[in-house]
Design an enzyme around this catalytic site. Structure first.
Site, PDB file in Angstrom:
ATOM      1  N   PHE A  84      -0.720   4.688 -12.800  1.00  0.00           N
ATOM      2  CA  PHE A  84       0.203   3.758 -12.165  1.00  0.00           C
ATOM      3  C   PHE A  84       1.506   3.713 -12.972  1.00  0.00           C
ATOM      4  O   PHE A  84       1.611   4.330 -14.028  1.00  0.00           O
ATOM      5  CB  PHE A  84      -0.424   2.361 -12.099  1.00  0.00           C
ATOM      6  CG  PHE A  84      -1.757   2.337 -11.390  1.00  0.00           C
ATOM      7  CD1 PHE A  84      -1.823   2.114 -10.028  1.00  0.00           C
ATOM      8  CD2 PHE A  84      -2.941   2.562 -12.087  1.00  0.00           C
ATOM      9  CE1 PHE A  84      -3.051   2.110  -9.365  1.00  0.00           C
ATOM     10  CE2 PHE A  84      -4.160   2.562 -11.440  1.00  0.00           C
ATOM     11  CZ  PHE A  84      -4.218   2.336 -10.073  1.00  0.00           C
ATOM     12  N   SER A  87      -7.726   4.232  -5.298  1.00  0.00           N
ATOM     13  CA  SER A  87      -7.500   3.279  -6.394  1.00  0.00           C
ATOM     14  C   SER A  87      -6.322   2.371  -6.088  1.00  0.00           C
ATOM     15  O   SER A  87      -5.250   2.836  -5.697  1.00  0.00           O
ATOM     16  CB  SER A  87      -7.234   4.031  -7.701  1.00  0.00           C
ATOM     17  OG  SER A  87      -8.364   4.765  -8.109  1.00  0.00           O
ATOM     18  N   CYS A 146      -7.271  -1.066 -12.559  1.00  0.00           N
ATOM     19  CA  CYS A 146      -7.548   0.008 -11.598  1.00  0.00           C
ATOM     20  C   CYS A 146      -8.931  -0.206 -10.985  1.00  0.00           C
ATOM     21  O   CYS A 146      -9.941  -0.200 -11.682  1.00  0.00           O
ATOM     22  CB  CYS A 146      -7.489   1.363 -12.301  1.00  0.00           C
ATOM     23  SG  CYS A 146      -7.855   2.759 -11.207  1.00  0.00           S
ATOM     24  N   THR A 182     -11.576   0.426  -7.269  1.00  0.00           N
ATOM     25  CA  THR A 182     -11.867   1.334  -6.154  1.00  0.00           C
ATOM     26  C   THR A 182     -12.065   0.563  -4.860  1.00  0.00           C
ATOM     27  O   THR A 182     -12.871  -0.381  -4.804  1.00  0.00           O
ATOM     28  CB  THR A 182     -13.134   2.153  -6.461  1.00  0.00           C
ATOM     29  OG1 THR A 182     -12.922   2.897  -7.664  1.00  0.00           O
ATOM     30  CG2 THR A 182     -13.455   3.110  -5.329  1.00  0.00           C
ATOM     31  N   ALA A 200     -17.133  -4.185 -12.063  1.00  0.00           N
ATOM     32  CA  ALA A 200     -18.191  -3.918 -13.031  1.00  0.00           C
ATOM     33  C   ALA A 200     -18.221  -5.016 -14.097  1.00  0.00           C
ATOM     34  O   ALA A 200     -17.222  -5.698 -14.332  1.00  0.00           O
ATOM     35  CB  ALA A 200     -17.963  -2.560 -13.697  1.00  0.00           C
ATOM     36  N   HIS A 233      -6.330   0.515 -17.122  1.00  0.00           N
ATOM     37  CA  HIS A 233      -7.484   0.227 -17.965  1.00  0.00           C
ATOM     38  C   HIS A 233      -7.096  -0.905 -18.921  1.00  0.00           C
ATOM     39  O   HIS A 233      -6.512  -0.671 -19.983  1.00  0.00           O
ATOM     40  CB  HIS A 233      -7.898   1.476 -18.747  1.00  0.00           C
ATOM     41  CG  HIS A 233      -8.258   2.628 -17.862  1.00  0.00           C
ATOM     42  ND1 HIS A 233      -8.304   3.926 -18.309  1.00  0.00           N
ATOM     43  CD2 HIS A 233      -8.580   2.672 -16.542  1.00  0.00           C
ATOM     44  CE1 HIS A 233      -8.643   4.724 -17.316  1.00  0.00           C
ATOM     45  NE2 HIS A 233      -8.801   3.983 -16.234  1.00  0.00           N
ATOM     46  N   THR A 256       9.146  -4.810 -21.136  1.00  0.00           N
ATOM     47  CA  THR A 256       9.599  -4.388 -22.456  1.00  0.00           C
ATOM     48  C   THR A 256       9.329  -5.494 -23.471  1.00  0.00           C
ATOM     49  O   THR A 256       9.677  -6.654 -23.231  1.00  0.00           O
ATOM     50  CB  THR A 256      11.105  -4.064 -22.443  1.00  0.00           C
ATOM     51  OG1 THR A 256      11.351  -3.041 -21.473  1.00  0.00           O
ATOM     52  CG2 THR A 256      11.566  -3.583 -23.810  1.00  0.00           C
TER      53      THR A 256
END
Length: 234
Positions: A2, A47, A54, A56, A70, A108, A154
């Site tokens: 991404f 995704s 991220c 599914t 999960a 992640h 930033t």
């Protein structure tokens, strides 16, 4: 992969701790509505990042979609605290040929951070955030990249000892992401710049190898580099 450029804000319809439907997979699931702008080219298994995570797609309509969560995702992110009606940042996986407006974001999430202060600064907002995992602080550097709830931002200031950093959010971004709806004490998802992790991994491996070869780690490796340079000049 991404970019951290949020495409739209969706709305949580349901967070189920145990979803026994086929799309739920007998685990936790999250259903998001008002997401039509990211579903026009959607397929099962695609995704989509929700607050920078991220996930599914296991089921979708023209306006809504469902994802499975999960246990690791629930431990690492703020998704398990979402309630029906909450707004979330949404971004599809990067398509080839598009401009890369943010930075490399994997989706992640490393950990969460608490919002410690919210300070208006003219038409911008400065946020001070305290990181849950102190081991991540070496990857957070002034003027470096960081993803907060999936938004590429930033870093302004960093205090490694006190485990906090600040970011500045301009007026346009405020209107297009969920951060301004949050309050002091709320948790946000953090993903540090992955390039720093790769550099550390490679460097540590090289230095460990130098030490195992009978040297003293960094000193031995530097001596080898100098020797090679002198050999080429000779």
């Amino acid at each position: 992969m991404f970019t951290g450029i949020v495409e739209c804000m969706g709305r949580v319809v349901e967070f189920a701790r145990l979803d026994t439907t086929t799309a739920g997979g007998n685990g936790a699931s999250l259903t998001i509505a008002e997401a039509g702008s990211v579903l026009g080219d959607c397929h099962l298994g695609d995704s989509i990042a929700i607050n920078g995570t991220c996930l599914t797609v296991t089921e979708f309509t023209a306006d809504s979609f469902k994802v499975g969560l999960a246990p690791e995702t629930l431990r690492r992110t703020n998704l398990g605290t979402l309630q029906p009606g909450d707004r979330v940042n949404l971004e599809r996986a990067l398509a080839a040929g598009h401009r890369f407006g943010g930075h490399f974001v994997q989706g992640h999430v490393d950990c969460t951070a608490d919002i410690a202060e919210i300070l208006p600064d003219e038409n911008s907002i400065r946020y001070k955030l305290r990181v849950a995992d102190p081991a991540l602080m070496p990857y957070i550097i002034p003027k470096g990249f960081i993803a907060i709830d999936g938004t590429s931002l930033t870093v302004c200031d960093v205090d490694d000892d006190e485990r906090w950093f600040t970011i500045m959010m301009i007026a346009y971004t405020q209107d297009h992401v969920v951060m301004p709806s949050k309050a002091v004490g709320d948790k946000v998802n953090i993903e540090v710049d992955m390039l720093g992790k790769y550099v550390e991994k490679v460097t540590t491996s090289i230095l460990r190898g130098a030490a195992d070869a009978g040297g003293s780690g960094t000193t031995s490796y530097i001596e080898k580099i100098v020797a090679r340079v002198l050999q080429k000049e000779a």
